[in-house]
Design a protein around this motif. Structure first.
Motif, PDB file in Angstrom:
ATOM      1  N   THR A 613       0.842  -1.191   0.000  1.00  0.00           N
ATOM      2  CA  THR A 613       0.000   0.000   0.000  1.00  0.00           C
ATOM      3  C   THR A 613       0.877   1.241   0.000  1.00  0.00           C
ATOM      4  OG1 THR A 613      -1.754  -1.136   1.218  1.00  0.00           O
ATOM      5  CG2 THR A 613      -1.783   1.265   1.243  1.00  0.00           C
ATOM      6  N   LEU A 614       0.613   2.145  -0.951  1.00  0.00           N
ATOM      7  CA  LEU A 614       1.357   3.388  -1.048  1.00  0.00           C
ATOM      8  C   LEU A 614       0.404   4.560  -0.903  1.00  0.00           C
ATOM      9  CD1 LEU A 614       2.889   1.177  -2.995  1.00  0.00           C
ATOM     10  CD2 LEU A 614       4.279   3.146  -3.624  1.00  0.00           C
ATOM     11  N   VAL A 615       0.922   5.677  -0.422  1.00  0.00           N
ATOM     12  CA  VAL A 615       0.140   6.901  -0.276  1.00  0.00           C
ATOM     13  C   VAL A 615       0.847   8.020  -1.035  1.00  0.00           C
ATOM     14  CG1 VAL A 615      -0.666   8.665   1.341  1.00  0.00           C
ATOM     15  CG2 VAL A 615      -0.844   6.245   1.941  1.00  0.00           C
ATOM     16  N   LEU A 616       0.078   8.779  -1.828  1.00  0.00           N
ATOM     17  CA  LEU A 616       0.613   9.908  -2.586  1.00  0.00           C
ATOM     18  C   LEU A 616       0.254  11.202  -1.881  1.00  0.00           C
ATOM     19  CD1 LEU A 616      -0.506   8.698  -6.130  1.00  0.00           C
ATOM     20  CD2 LEU A 616       1.814   8.618  -5.223  1.00  0.00           C
ATOM     21  N   THR A 617       1.230  12.111  -1.781  1.00  0.00           N
ATOM     22  CA  THR A 617       0.955  13.409  -1.162  1.00  0.00           C
ATOM     23  C   THR A 617       1.829  14.480  -1.803  1.00  0.00           C
ATOM     24  OG1 THR A 617       0.896  14.635   0.941  1.00  0.00           O
ATOM     25  CG2 THR A 617       2.640  13.015   0.691  1.00  0.00           C
ATOM     26  N   GLY A 618       1.284  15.668  -1.929  1.00  0.00           N
ATOM     27  CA  GLY A 618       2.030  16.761  -2.539  1.00  0.00           C
ATOM     28  C   GLY A 618       2.034  16.670  -4.060  1.00  0.00           C
ATOM     29  N   THR A 619       2.785  17.569  -4.702  1.00  0.00           N
ATOM     30  CA  THR A 619       2.853  17.652  -6.153  1.00  0.00           C
ATOM     31  C   THR A 619       4.191  17.104  -6.637  1.00  0.00           C
ATOM     32  OG1 THR A 619       1.471  19.630  -6.112  1.00  0.00           O
ATOM     33  CG2 THR A 619       2.706  19.193  -8.139  1.00  0.00           C
ATOM     34  N   LEU A 620       4.149  16.068  -7.482  1.00  0.00           N
ATOM     35  CA  LEU A 620       5.366  15.480  -8.025  1.00  0.00           C
ATOM     36  C   LEU A 620       5.867  16.310  -9.200  1.00  0.00           C
ATOM     37  CD1 LEU A 620       4.357  11.700  -7.928  1.00  0.00           C
ATOM     38  CD2 LEU A 620       5.681  12.994  -6.245  1.00  0.00           C
ATOM     39  N   PRO A 621       7.173  16.298  -9.489  1.00  0.00           N
ATOM     40  CA  PRO A 621       7.741  17.161 -10.536  1.00  0.00           C
ATOM     41  C   PRO A 621       7.155  16.939 -11.926  1.00  0.00           C
ATOM     42  CG  PRO A 621       9.477  16.281  -9.137  1.00  0.00           C
ATOM     43  CD  PRO A 621       8.226  15.573  -8.749  1.00  0.00           C
ATOM     44  N   LEU A 671       9.398   8.209  -0.201  1.00  0.00           N
ATOM     45  CA  LEU A 671      10.064   8.294  -1.503  1.00  0.00           C
ATOM     46  C   LEU A 671       9.730   9.608  -2.177  1.00  0.00           C
ATOM     47  CD1 LEU A 671       9.106   4.764  -2.925  1.00  0.00           C
ATOM     48  CD2 LEU A 671      11.231   5.355  -1.771  1.00  0.00           C
ATOM     49  N   ASP A 672      10.663  10.133  -2.985  1.00  0.00           N
ATOM     50  CA  ASP A 672      10.311  11.211  -3.897  1.00  0.00           C
ATOM     51  C   ASP A 672       9.998  10.571  -5.240  1.00  0.00           C
ATOM     52  OD1 ASP A 672      12.752  10.413  -4.866  1.00  0.00           O
ATOM     53  OD2 ASP A 672      13.801  12.277  -4.368  1.00  0.00           O
ATOM     54  N   GLU A 673       9.754  11.386  -6.291  1.00  0.00           N
ATOM     55  CA  GLU A 673       9.393  10.807  -7.583  1.00  0.00           C
ATOM     56  C   GLU A 673      10.511   9.920  -8.129  1.00  0.00           C
ATOM     57  OE1 GLU A 673       8.737  12.258 -12.126  1.00  0.00           O
ATOM     58  OE2 GLU A 673       7.588  13.370 -10.598  1.00  0.00           O
ATOM     59  N   ALA A 674      11.776  10.364  -7.949  1.00  0.00           N
ATOM     60  CA  ALA A 674      12.896   9.558  -8.432  1.00  0.00           C
ATOM     61  C   ALA A 674      12.936   8.208  -7.729  1.00  0.00           C
ATOM     62  CB  ALA A 674      14.205  10.312  -8.213  1.00  0.00           C
ATOM     63  N   GLY A 675      12.642   8.213  -6.436  1.00  0.00           N
ATOM     64  CA  GLY A 675      12.618   6.962  -5.684  1.00  0.00           C
ATOM     65  C   GLY A 675      11.505   6.043  -6.152  1.00  0.00           C
ATOM     66  N   LEU A 676      10.342   6.625  -6.478  1.00  0.00           N
ATOM     67  CA  LEU A 676       9.231   5.831  -6.988  1.00  0.00           C
ATOM     68  C   LEU A 676       9.606   5.198  -8.316  1.00  0.00           C
ATOM     69  CD1 LEU A 676       6.267   4.875  -6.983  1.00  0.00           C
ATOM     70  CD2 LEU A 676       5.676   7.068  -8.061  1.00  0.00           C
ATOM     71  N   ARG A 677      10.209   5.989  -9.198  1.00  0.00           N
ATOM     72  CA  ARG A 677      10.598   5.466 -10.507  1.00  0.00           C
ATOM     73  C   ARG A 677      11.623   4.341 -10.368  1.00  0.00           C
ATOM     74  NH1 ARG A 677       9.025   8.429 -14.935  1.00  0.00           N
ATOM     75  NH2 ARG A 677       8.098  10.475 -14.530  1.00  0.00           N
TER      76      ARG A 677
END
Length: 689
Positions: A613-621, A671-677
């Motif tokens: 389970t992942l949670v998204l928060t804030g605006t990704l680049p 994670l940030d977006e780079a970590g997600l990728r």
């Protein structure tokens, strides 16, 4: 010569003051002691301010039992009493919700400090006024040894065992061994947690709760901590009580930063401002996002930031001169319930609706409010003609939360659900072990048909732009569209002849209908409006079965093999596709040209996030929220809207808020977006990333 009227009020004035005192005592007891408020906060404040005005004009009216000299209410006898080493005083309430409220506070502070126009601005700290229950946490040598409610300000109730059930509150402070450090703050309940709790109560036929504040208060004061542990409570620190051996920072803002460093949760929504303009701007900015906050607030608290100036200003009777609560418009008001009607929803659910005398609440005029279901209505005991409390917070549908305890002038019969649908006349049934009544008419029922069409055309379903409420009303009322496939039989002549439908609008809608024929299997499944099948369930079904035919032929045992599909959902899906009319509608949609890849949703990529389970928060680049969610789900993961101990990762972008804070408190990987990728790189083709 002094005016004798200031000392000897007329009998009518004295009677009014006595009545106000009695009312305020009664309502304070119901609110603080019984956790069963009978009137909204705004009404209590109005009565309180009226008594303050009378006592100010006629000091002789202010007796020793006046509510204006008290802070709260007596503790419950079942809980041990705790005498506060430092009284827990309340602060003055500024009910003028305009900028004038902040300006009046600044003017009072400058006057008390002897400042004139040539002197520098006063520095203030501004923070949210939480709608919860004030508590005092006593730490000795850094260990939590006692927790108490405010009570009457001098003596509170021992709620130590219950406080320990709140995960946000540290049992030991970080790097603090002071002999005594008392931290004061607010226990509250998030709105989403409150709604989930009430929804669960409704499903189980149990008692529903009035509002998050009273639910939190009742949970905190349970005699059994196990019951408290079942209520999702939260906490914010905002002040101090007794302090021994700990260096208190010179400013209020510095003190909050120091408390956060000790491991205590402190709300990030706060500012420091030189002068009143910053307070006005903060009050206005928070008002704009008040509805988006995950918890209830009813205003902003302004405090003189300097502790030295706080001490110079001191106190006035029961309130500090250096602080004020600047209110927002009330979210609860009193009005008259004129009648009770019934609305029929997309799935046939019948909902009793209160028709109200118009009332301004939560920033808008409300004329209708939900009563949820027959059992909830009966529990609240409301009937036509009653004076009722209406609540509206944010985007939540206005609801009647209760009635004023008043004698009815005449007998009014209890409301009963109709046996026949008020729209189509079909039989109304109540499912076994359910609190809901439903129309059995299906798409024969115009109400269900309209809602089904709007759902089908929704942005996250078939995305048919231009097919809105008014157009659907015309199409159904004129009997042009009776089923979903009829939408794709519409011609230019049908549309151009409708009221307020010009040639350009008709042509554009036909283009959108044609474009919607190419879709995805998850979108199509979601658009059908199967009960209990939301977007994530539709995606799970598509991923598991791979084709619509396989899903339509699946029995309940096969459906139960899908992640997140339980017996209720499996039964609803099987019943839907077992209905010949529904299967015929699907075939007609296919015949009309709708298509999708039969393998759509059955991911060929490695499911490395399966069970996560992942949670998204804030605006990704570079990724939108929908794009990031699609990538996660394609790798077998699930996206949740809230952070818990079961969350595997939180993906945080710019302006990440409370979800990031909670992840850090719970030790959830971020994670940030780079970590997600990077996490997804081995699961998805490079072109997808």
């Amino acid at each position: 010569m002094l005016n004798p009227d200031l000392f000897e009020p007329a009998p009518a004035v004295a009677e009014r003051a006595a009545w106000l005192r009695a009312q305020l005592h009664r309502h304070a007891h119901a609110y603080y002691t019984l956790d069963a408020p009978e009137i909204p906060d705004a009404e209590y404040d109005r009565l309180f301010q009226e008594l303050v005005a009378l006592e100010t004009q006629y000091p002789v009216l202010r007796g020793a039992d006046s509510p204006t000299l008290r802070v709260g209410a007596a503790p419950l006898p079942e809980l041990a009493a705790v005498r506060h080493a430092v009284p827990m005083l309340s602060i003055h309430t500024e009910t003028d919700t305009t900028a004038a409220g902040a300006q009046a506070f600044d003017a009072r502070v400058r006057r008390e400090l002897g400042l004139d126009l040539a002197d520098a601005e006063v520095e203030y700290a501004a923070e949210l006024k939480f709608d919860g229950l004030a508590v005092n946490l006593r730490y000795e040598q850094g260990v939590l040894v006692q927790a108490a409610t405010r009570g009457d300000g001098e003596t509170g109730e021992d709620v130590t065992q219950n406080i320990r059930t709140i995960g946000q509150i540290p049992l030991r402070l970080n790097g603090c061994a002071a002999p005594v450090l008392e931290v004061r703050g607010e226990v509250y309940m998030r709105r989403d947690a409150f709604e989930r709790l009430n929804e669960r109560q409704r499903e189980q036929g149990g008692k529903t709760f009035v509002n998050p504040r009273n639910t939190a208060a009742g949970a905190l004061r349970q005699l059994d901590p196990a019951i408290t542990a079942q209520r999702p409570l939260c906490f914010f620190a905002y002040g101090l009580g007794e302090v021994q051996g700990w260096t208190v920072p010179d400013t209020h803002a510095g003190m909050l930063d120091a408390l956060a460093a000790l491991g205590l949760p402190v709300c990030a929504e706060r500012v420091v401002s030189s002068g009143v303009e910053g307070l006005i701007a903060f009050h206005a900015a928070v008002l704009l996002k008040r509805d988006a906050l995950p918890f209830d607030i009813d205003g902003i608290v302004y405090k003189v930031n300097s502790r030295a100036l706080q001490q110079q200003l001191g106190f006035k009777t029961r309130e500090p001169r250096w602080a004020v609560a600047h209110k927002y418009p009330a979210q609860e008001q009193i009005t008259t319930l004129n009648a009770i009607d019934v609305q029929v929803g997309r799935t046939g659910k019948l909902t009793p609706v209160a028709r109200l005398e118009p009332v301004f609440v939560g920033g808008t005029t409300v004329t209708n409010a939900t009563l949820h279901n027959l059992f909830e209505l009966r529990r609240k005991g409301v009937r036509a003609g009653d004076r009722v409390i209406v609540r509206r917070a944010g985007d939540v549908i206005p609801e009647v939360v209760g009635r004023l305890v008043e004698e009815r002038p005449q007998y009014v019969p209890n409301f009963a659900m109709p046996r026949a649908c008020p729209v189509c006349g079909s039989a109304v049934e109540r499912e076994a072990a359910s609190v809901e009544h439903r129309c059995t008419g299906g798409l024969v029922c115009a109400a269900q048909r309209k809602q089904a069409l709007l759902h089908f055309a929704g942005r996250r379903a078939m995305d048919i732009e231009g097919l809105g409420d008014k157009l659907v009303d015309q199409l159904v009322d004129a009997d042009i569209v009776r089923t979903l496939p009829d939408l794709y039989k519409l011609g230019f002549s049908h549309l151009a002849a409708l009221e307020r439908m010009g040639e350009k609008s008709a042509a554009k809608l036909l283009e959108r209908l044609e474009a919607s024929k190419q879709t995805t299997l998850p979108r199509f499944l979601f658009s059908l409006g199967v009960r209990h099948v939301g977007e994530s369930t539709a995606k799970a079904l598509a991923r598991h079965f791979g084709s619509l035919d396989a899903l339509m032929d699946a029995d309940e045992a096969a459906l139960l093999q899908v992640a997140d599909v339980g017996p209720v959902v499996a039964h609803a899906i099987h019943s839907f596709f077992a209905n010949p009319l529904n299967r015929e509608a699907v075939e007609q949609l296919r015949a009309a040209g709708l298509s999708w890849s039969e393998g759509e949703g059955a991911s060929s990529a490695p499911q490395i996030l399966a069970g996560m389970t992942l949670v998204l928060t804030g605006t990704l680049p570079s990724l939108s929220r929908d794009e990031a969610q699609a990538l996660i789900e394609a790798a077998g993961g699930k996206v949740s809207g809230s952070v818990s101990k079961k969350t595997h990762y939180v993906v945080a972008g710019e302006a990440a808020g409370s979800k990031l804070e909670k992840a850090q408190q719970l030790g959830v990987a971020v994670l940030d977006e780079a970590g997600l990728r990077e996490l997804l790189a081995s699961a998805l083709p490079r072109s997808s990333l």
